[in-house]
Write a protein that holds these residues in place. Structure first.
Motif, mmCIF file in Angstrom:
data_model
loop_
_atom_site.group_PDB
_atom_site.id
_atom_site.type_symbol
_atom_site.label_atom_id
_atom_site.label_comp_id
_atom_site.label_asym_id
_atom_site.label_seq_id
_atom_site.Cartn_x
_atom_site.Cartn_y
_atom_site.Cartn_z
ATOM 1 N N ILE A 67 0.843 -1.207 0.000
ATOM 2 C CA ILE A 67 0.000 0.000 0.000
ATOM 3 C C ILE A 67 0.871 1.249 0.000
ATOM 4 N N GLY A 68 1.883 1.270 0.857
ATOM 5 C CA GLY A 68 2.782 2.423 0.903
ATOM 6 C C GLY A 68 3.441 2.684 -0.429
ATOM 7 N N ALA A 69 3.822 1.610 -1.108
ATOM 8 C CA ALA A 69 4.448 1.750 -2.430
ATOM 9 C C ALA A 69 3.464 2.344 -3.432
ATOM 10 N N LEU A 70 2.248 1.803 -3.484
ATOM 11 C CA LEU A 70 1.269 2.304 -4.456
ATOM 12 C C LEU A 70 0.873 3.747 -4.156
ATOM 13 N N ARG A 71 0.791 4.097 -2.876
ATOM 14 C CA ARG A 71 0.501 5.491 -2.521
ATOM 15 C C ARG A 71 1.593 6.436 -3.034
ATOM 16 N N ALA A 72 2.827 5.962 -3.033
ATOM 17 C CA ALA A 72 3.968 6.811 -3.398
ATOM 18 C C ALA A 72 4.239 6.861 -4.900
ATOM 19 N N LEU A 73 3.512 6.063 -5.686
ATOM 20 C CA LEU A 73 3.741 6.074 -7.134
ATOM 21 C C LEU A 73 3.401 7.443 -7.714
ATOM 22 N N PRO A 74 4.100 7.811 -8.781
ATOM 23 C CA PRO A 74 3.734 9.060 -9.451
ATOM 24 C C PRO A 74 2.340 8.937 -10.060
ATOM 25 N N ASP A 75 1.792 10.066 -10.466
ATOM 26 C CA ASP A 75 0.479 10.051 -11.104
ATOM 27 C C ASP A 75 0.442 8.998 -12.198
ATOM 28 N N ASN A 76 -0.715 8.407 -12.358
ATOM 29 C CA ASN A 76 -0.871 7.343 -13.344
ATOM 30 C C ASN A 76 -0.829 7.912 -14.755
ATOM 31 N N ASP A 77 0.292 7.721 -15.422
ATOM 32 C CA ASP A 77 0.445 8.171 -16.808
ATOM 33 C C ASP A 77 0.484 6.979 -17.761
ATOM 34 N N GLY A 78 0.085 5.808 -17.260
ATOM 35 C CA GLY A 78 0.087 4.605 -18.075
ATOM 36 C C GLY A 78 1.361 3.785 -17.962
ATOM 37 N N THR A 79 2.333 4.273 -17.193
ATOM 38 C CA THR A 79 3.574 3.517 -17.021
ATOM 39 C C THR A 79 3.258 2.235 -16.258
ATOM 40 N N PRO A 80 3.621 1.079 -16.816
ATOM 41 C CA PRO A 80 3.333 -0.180 -16.130
ATOM 42 C C PRO A 80 4.180 -0.330 -14.866
ATOM 43 N N VAL A 81 3.630 -1.079 -13.913
ATOM 44 C CA VAL A 81 4.265 -1.284 -12.617
ATOM 45 C C VAL A 81 4.422 -2.782 -12.385
ATOM 46 N N ALA A 82 5.602 -3.194 -11.956
ATOM 47 C CA ALA A 82 5.845 -4.574 -11.535
ATOM 48 C C ALA A 82 6.127 -4.531 -10.041
ATOM 49 N N VAL A 83 5.293 -5.229 -9.253
ATOM 50 C CA VAL A 83 5.450 -5.256 -7.803
ATOM 51 C C VAL A 83 5.978 -6.626 -7.397
ATOM 52 N N PHE A 84 7.057 -6.612 -6.603
ATOM 53 C CA PHE A 84 7.677 -7.835 -6.109
ATOM 54 C C PHE A 84 7.575 -7.853 -4.594
ATOM 55 N N CYS A 85 7.034 -8.940 -4.051
ATOM 56 C CA CYS A 85 6.934 -9.075 -2.599
ATOM 57 C C CYS A 85 7.202 -10.525 -2.221
ATOM 58 N N ASP A 86 7.633 -10.726 -0.977
ATOM 59 C CA ASP A 86 7.927 -12.092 -0.545
ATOM 60 C C ASP A 86 6.788 -12.699 0.261
#
Length: 167
Positions: A67-86
């Motif tokens: 959640i903290g990571a997604l909150r900190a993302l820049p405005d959604n300009d269509g740049t894809p995001v890859a999230v890695f978690c354990d």
């Protein structure tokens, strides 16, 4: 084939997130790194950390890292995001279970209430409208990015414990 999706500009965001809890339940911390990548070149990097000095759980801290990571993302300009978690629950929840939980009113296939619905709902809301791929990585297995966010999350949990002890 690469696991990374690149946007029309060739840019992508790569997120690594983790959570830690000292005792379960106990004080906890979470952390994430967000890297803006152009091909293999890192253009920028952001670290976000947070903690919970009251009793929390490891799963809540793992989810809080995402959640903290997604909150900190820049405005959604269509740049894809890859999230890695354990935490496999986070990746499987987002990849496999979320749509069913929503359709069943935040209930599991076994008709039991989903645990941590507040965090799942926030995670779902933050992910809406973005192109995100969710990936599980084995924790404590030498992945340097995962080890880095693990160390940051544990440091945040230790800080939370000191705050709790200071009362």
């Amino acid at each position: 084939m690469s696991i990374f999706t690149q946007g029309p500009s060739g840019l992508r965001l790569v997120v690594h997130c983790d959570g830690a809890c000292l005792g379960n339940p106990g004080p906890g911390g979470w952390a994430a790194t967000i890297k803006l990548m152009d091909g293999d070149q890192e253009i920028s990097r952001t670290e976000v950390v947070g903690s919970e000095p009251t009793k929390t759980t490891n799963v809540r801290m793992e989810m809080s890292g995402a959640i903290g990571a997604l909150r900190a993302l820049p405005d959604n300009d269509g740049t894809p995001v890859a999230v890695f978690c354990d935490n496999e629950m986070v990746s499987r929840g987002m990849n496999e279970w979320l749509s069913g939980w929503i359709a069943r009113g935040w209930r599991t296939a076994g008709k039991k209430p989903v645990k941590n619905p507040d965090l799942w709902q926030e995670l779902a809301s933050l992910a809406t409208g973005r192109t995100i791929t969710w990936h599980w990585v084995r924790g404590h297995a030498g992945d340097r990015h995962n080890e880095e966010v693990d160390a940051l999350a544990n440091a945040a949990a230790a800080k939370a414990m000191r705050q709790a002890q200071a009362g």
